[in-house]
Write a protein that holds these residues in place. Structure first.
Motif, mmCIF file in Angstrom:
data_model
loop_
_atom_site.group_PDB
_atom_site.id
_atom_site.type_symbol
_atom_site.label_atom_id
_atom_site.label_comp_id
_atom_site.label_asym_id
_atom_site.label_seq_id
_atom_site.Cartn_x
_atom_site.Cartn_y
_atom_site.Cartn_z
ATOM 1 N N LYS A 242 0.836 -1.189 0.000
ATOM 2 C CA LYS A 242 0.000 0.000 0.000
ATOM 3 C C LYS A 242 0.880 1.252 0.000
ATOM 4 O O LYS A 242 2.018 1.238 0.462
ATOM 5 N N PHE A 243 0.317 2.339 -0.505
ATOM 6 C CA PHE A 243 1.040 3.609 -0.537
ATOM 7 C C PHE A 243 1.478 4.026 0.866
ATOM 8 O O PHE A 243 2.623 4.449 1.076
ATOM 9 N N ALA A 244 0.580 3.962 1.813
ATOM 10 C CA ALA A 244 0.905 4.330 3.189
ATOM 11 C C ALA A 244 1.366 3.089 3.958
ATOM 12 O O ALA A 244 0.898 1.972 3.686
ATOM 13 N N PRO A 245 2.299 3.246 4.905
ATOM 14 C CA PRO A 245 2.787 4.512 5.464
ATOM 15 C C PRO A 245 4.069 5.028 4.824
ATOM 16 O O PRO A 245 4.523 6.125 5.154
ATOM 17 N N ASN A 246 4.684 4.249 3.919
ATOM 18 C CA ASN A 246 6.021 4.600 3.417
ATOM 19 C C ASN A 246 5.998 5.256 2.053
ATOM 20 O O ASN A 246 7.027 5.349 1.394
ATOM 21 N N GLU A 247 4.822 5.733 1.622
ATOM 22 C CA GLU A 247 4.660 6.414 0.339
ATOM 23 C C GLU A 247 5.328 5.617 -0.780
ATOM 24 O O GLU A 247 6.210 6.094 -1.491
ATOM 25 N N THR A 248 4.837 4.386 -0.919
ATOM 26 C CA THR A 248 5.411 3.430 -1.857
ATOM 27 C C THR A 248 4.718 3.502 -3.213
ATOM 28 O O THR A 248 3.489 3.515 -3.292
ATOM 29 N N TYR A 249 5.509 3.548 -4.266
ATOM 30 C CA TYR A 249 5.031 3.434 -5.643
ATOM 31 C C TYR A 249 5.515 2.103 -6.208
ATOM 32 O O TYR A 249 6.656 1.695 -5.960
ATOM 33 N N ALA B 221 8.493 -3.390 -9.544
ATOM 34 C CA ALA B 221 9.263 -3.315 -8.305
ATOM 35 C C ALA B 221 8.774 -2.129 -7.483
ATOM 36 O O ALA B 221 8.638 -1.021 -8.017
ATOM 37 N N PRO B 222 8.510 -2.326 -6.188
ATOM 38 C CA PRO B 222 8.052 -1.226 -5.338
ATOM 39 C C PRO B 222 9.219 -0.414 -4.795
ATOM 40 O O PRO B 222 10.300 -0.937 -4.534
ATOM 41 N N HIS B 223 8.987 0.900 -4.633
ATOM 42 C CA HIS B 223 10.001 1.803 -4.099
ATOM 43 C C HIS B 223 9.359 2.685 -3.031
ATOM 44 O O HIS B 223 8.372 3.368 -3.314
ATOM 45 N N GLU B 224 9.932 2.679 -1.850
ATOM 46 C CA GLU B 224 9.448 3.555 -0.795
ATOM 47 C C GLU B 224 9.958 4.982 -1.013
ATOM 48 O O GLU B 224 11.058 5.192 -1.502
#
Length: 507
Positions: free
Chosen positions: A462-469, A478-481
């Motif tokens: 999920k985007f929160a809490p680490n503002e992940t795209y 691949a996800p990036h915080e």
């Protein structure tokens, strides 16, 4: 942090990539909705019903009025052909009898099957575009049907027909946002009829790109649309868009009417306007400012971000994102970098050119992309996450190896659409297929459950809490915080300092 699983596991079979072969007679699927019976076609192993009128033709006295109930018919209506497009022709003429829905469903779907439903709203600057596909992507939902999803693509009034205010018209009732009214009417039609196709009216996802993405966010804010969908997908959706003030829209309407030889603000003027050809009121100015949401106080009550920040949006799961070169829509010039105020230039170079390449063209494109899409996506995601709903943010940066020379600044506006739909009509190079399968799998998983992470590929937090795209690149998903944090923070500071205008803004 990057979390990876087996990339191959993210893919779903796309089926044979071949030209569609339709059968219209023997074994043609049928369905009966509230308006009457329909017969469709079998295409690529799924079933399609095209050109279904979801509202009355908005012509004659119904031009520039809220959409009325769609027609009924006796016997079986042929639903094997697309309805007329709302897009104006090259000569400016426009077919106004164009409010149609198209339904693609899994083969053999029966009433009561409660399949998840995708309602697709096309883009095109509220002026062009088509429910049946545009910009190099077919959006009929064939692959989604193979994934177990029903797709309903809808048309809506465009240009002067759909986004037009005039004092004489506004005296009659709701005015200006006729295209948005159409979209809400289409959602109501889906609620009333999708169960007959095997869909679940309580599991509806609205999705759209560009003007369609803006529409998704506007629908999330519109009280009249509340309850007609349970999830939302916004692709390149311009989350900081400000609507046109009603006074300005009416002034523009008066000017356009005068061009067509119509004066006055009374009922006679309204009647005269309904008789003129829309082509008699041509647009001037840049394409991106010709049509769009108007601050009418009912359907559109604020700017998009302002509404989300105030918590006025629908509390539903949201998947939102954009591409790495959204600036392709605006084509900023490298010299724009030189116009950055001196007190902000050092921070801009540190954020957008940390390696000191001096590539001002790339910087200008990146700055415009962050301004219009990537930073607004973060702002909207933050606001939606505060409601307690899950938010999934993406960044599509993939460029096919064969197109890199033509696309030096990254994935352009609209590039992700065909990857999301990933149907057999799309034209993918062999090296593009793995990512297409993955993107489609994530989208389908979200449409079904509100959680793309169930697609089976690399975990999508999920985007929160680490503002992940979740980035879709040549390396796969691949996800990036805290993705692109320095650039997005720079752009956010520009918004707070001066309303968000940057040197790369379109003129």
């Amino acid at each position: 942090m990057i979390v990876r699983r087996n990339f191959a596991a993210a893919t779903l079979a796309l089926g044979v990539l071949a030209l569609p072969c339709a059968s219209f007679a023997q074994g043609a699927p049928t369905v009966t909705i509230r308006q009457g019976a329909l017969h469709g076609a079998v295409v690529e192993g799924v079933e399609e019903f095209w050109g279904i009128p979801y509202a009355a033709p908005p012509v004659g006295d119904l031009r520039w009025r809220p959409p009325a109930a769609g027609p009924s018919w006796k016997g079986e209506r042929d639903a094997t052909k697309a309805g007329a497009s709302c897009q104006p022709a090259r000569d400016g003429t426009q077919v106004e009898d164009c409010l149609f829905a198209n339904v693609t469903r899994p083969a053999g779907a029966k009433p009561g099957a409660k399949l998840p439903v995708l309602v697709w709203i096309h883009g095109g600057g509220f002026t062009i575009g088509s429910a049946t596909g545009a910009f190099g992507a077919e959006t009929d939902g064939i692959q989604f049907a193979k994934d177990g999803v029903i797709t309903v693509s809808v048309s809506y009034r465009l240009g002067r027909a759909g986004w037009f205010a005039h004092p004489a018209l506004c005296k009659e009732g709701p005015c200006g946002n006729y295209g948005l009214m159409d979209q809400i009417a289409a959602l109501k039609w889906v609620q009333a009829n999708v169960a007959a196709f095997g869909g679940d009216p309580k599991n509806v996802t609205i999705a759209g790109e560009s003007a369609g993405g803006i529409s998704v966010l506007e629908l999330m804010l519109a009280p009249d649309a509340r309850g007609f969908f349970q999830k939302a997908i916004g692709e390149s959706s311009f989350g900081r868009l400000e609507p046109t003030a009603m006074a300005d829209a009416q002034a523009a309407g008066l000017t356009a009417a005068a061009t067509a030889g119509v004066s006055g603000e009374d009922a006679a003027a309204a009647a005269a306007l309904r008789k003129v050809a829309l082509s008699a009121m041509p647009y001037t100015g840049p394409f991106t400012s010709r049509a769009g949401p108007i601050l009418d106080g009912r359907y559109v009550q604020s700017g998009i971000y302002e509404g989300f920040a105030a918590g006025k949006q629908a509390k539903v799961p949201l998947l939102i994102g954009g591409n790495s070169n959204e600036a392709s829509l605006f084509r900023p010039k490298a010299e724009a970098v030189d116009a950055i105020p001196a007190e902000r230039k050092a921070a801009a170079i540190a954020a957008f050119d940390p390696k000191g390449t001096g590539n001002k063209a790339q910087m200008a494109n990146d700055m415009a992309t962050r301004q219009y899409i990537t930073e607004p996506d973060r702002a909207i995601s933050r606001a939606q996450a505060k409601t307690g709903q899950p938010v999934y943010a993406y960044y599509f940066s993939y460029v096919s190896p064969g197109a890199k020379a033509q696309l030096p600044f990254g994935a352009p506006h609209t590039a992700e659409i065909k990857y999301a739909f990933a149907g057999p009509k799309q034209k993918f190079a062999p090296e593009d297929l793995a990512l297409a399968k993955a993107v489609n799998a994530y989208w389908a998983a979200f449409i079904k459950s509100g959680n793309p992470d169930s697609a089976g590929g690399p975990a999508w937090p999920k985007f929160a809490p680490n503002e992940t795209y979740m980035e879709f690149s040549a390396d796969g998903p691949a996800p990036h915080e805290h993705f692109l944090k320095a650039q997005l923070d720079w752009q956010e500071a520009a918004v707070k300092a001066g309303g968000g205008a940057s040197p790369t803004a379109p003129k």
